[in-house]
Design an enzyme around this catalytic site. Structure first.
Site, PDB file in Angstrom:
ATOM      1  N   CYS A  94       2.215   6.125  -7.108  1.00 42.61           N
ATOM      2  CA  CYS A  94       2.617   4.933  -6.362  1.00 42.61           C
ATOM      3  C   CYS A  94       3.584   5.288  -5.226  1.00 42.61           C
ATOM      4  CB  CYS A  94       3.182   3.879  -7.299  1.00 42.61           C
ATOM      5  SG  CYS A  94       3.142   2.213  -6.604  1.00 42.61           S
ATOM      6  N   HIS A 194      -0.737   3.282 -12.213  1.00 43.26           N
ATOM      7  CA  HIS A 194       0.389   3.483 -13.121  1.00 43.26           C
ATOM      8  C   HIS A 194       0.267   2.496 -14.256  1.00 43.26           C
ATOM      9  CE1 HIS A 194       2.080   0.046 -10.958  1.00 43.26           C
ATOM     10  NE2 HIS A 194       2.104   0.737  -9.835  1.00 43.26           N
TER      11      HIS A 194
END
Length: 244
Positions: A94, A194
């Protein structure tokens, strides 16, 4: 054997349970009798590219990225580049993934990137790209599915020299338009997935462990199979959440 892991900015870049990735790596090693050594490197701390074989950068909000971006370039970029060129594993998730590229454009502000991947990220008008996601990847030599969760306002665009980690089956991916997700170069992986990533995709954790141990010991060990009923269930649940 010992797996030597270094987390970059573990206090600043740890959102959406990204620290669970480190815990999962540790458990996979513990269950196999592989020693696990973890260190963290924060602002102002230099790193030795030969002291660790797996480097990890988690996610962070924009304010966290502002704190670490310039420091990362100044104190860690050269060492990270040397480690990657020498075969070390680098996993960036991310916000960490966004900092692998040349820059992250936030309105009038430009955050510097590590320049380790041919990509750029831009905060554009439009909604955040949020939701469960699944991609097809050939990482590891066979086509497999990675499943996770994405939540990012930045849109990432790969350059001509960048190879995507995979193609989106469900979800948004890098920018919600080109059907690509993440980046993959040698032993470096960047992704928006994630939630955290590795417990939902145990095969990827084992793949990274094998690559890191190969870098340290000169050959990739055969990892003992584990009774992965719970891990398979977690993966199936993540795929189902994404509609795959």
């Amino acid at each position: 054997m010992e797996l030597r892991v270094l987390s970059l900015y573990p206090e600043q870049m740890n959102i959406y349970a990204d620290r669970g990735n480190i815990l999962f790596l540790q458990r996979r090693c513990d269950w196999r009798g592989i020693a696990f050594r973890w260190d963290g490197a924060g602002p102002g701390q230099s790193i030795d590219p030969s002291s660790h074989d797996l480097f990890y950068i988690g996610g962070g909000q924009d304010r966290d990225q502002r704190v670490v971006a310039a420091d990362m370039v100044e104190t860690k970029r050269a060492a990270l580049a040397a480690a990657v060129e020498d075969g070390a594993v680098l996993l960036a998730v991310c916000g960490g993934y966004q900092l692998l590229g040349e820059s992250y454009q936030l309105g009038e502000e430009t955050l510097p990137g590590l320049g380790l991947a041919d990509l750029r990220t831009v905060r554009e008008d439009g909604p955040r790209l949020i939701g469960n996601v699944a991609i097809e990847t050939e990482l590891g030599g066979e086509k497999r599915v990675l499943a996770g969760f994405e939540n990012h306002g930045g849109r990432t665009y790969l350059g001509t020299d960048a190879r995507p980690l995979g193609r989106v089956v469900k979800g948004h991916g890098n920018n919600g338009a080109d059907g690509l997700e993440g980046v993959w170069r040698d032993n470096m992986v960047g992704t928006y997935l994630h939630g955290p990533l590795l417990p939902k995709n145990a095969w990827l954790a084992d793949h990274l462990i094998g690559l890191a141990l190969e870098r340290c010991y000169g050959e990739r060990p055969t990892l003992e199979p584990l009774p992965d009923e719970l891990e398979r269930a977690a993966h199936a649940s993540a795929r189902a959440a994404a509609g795959v």
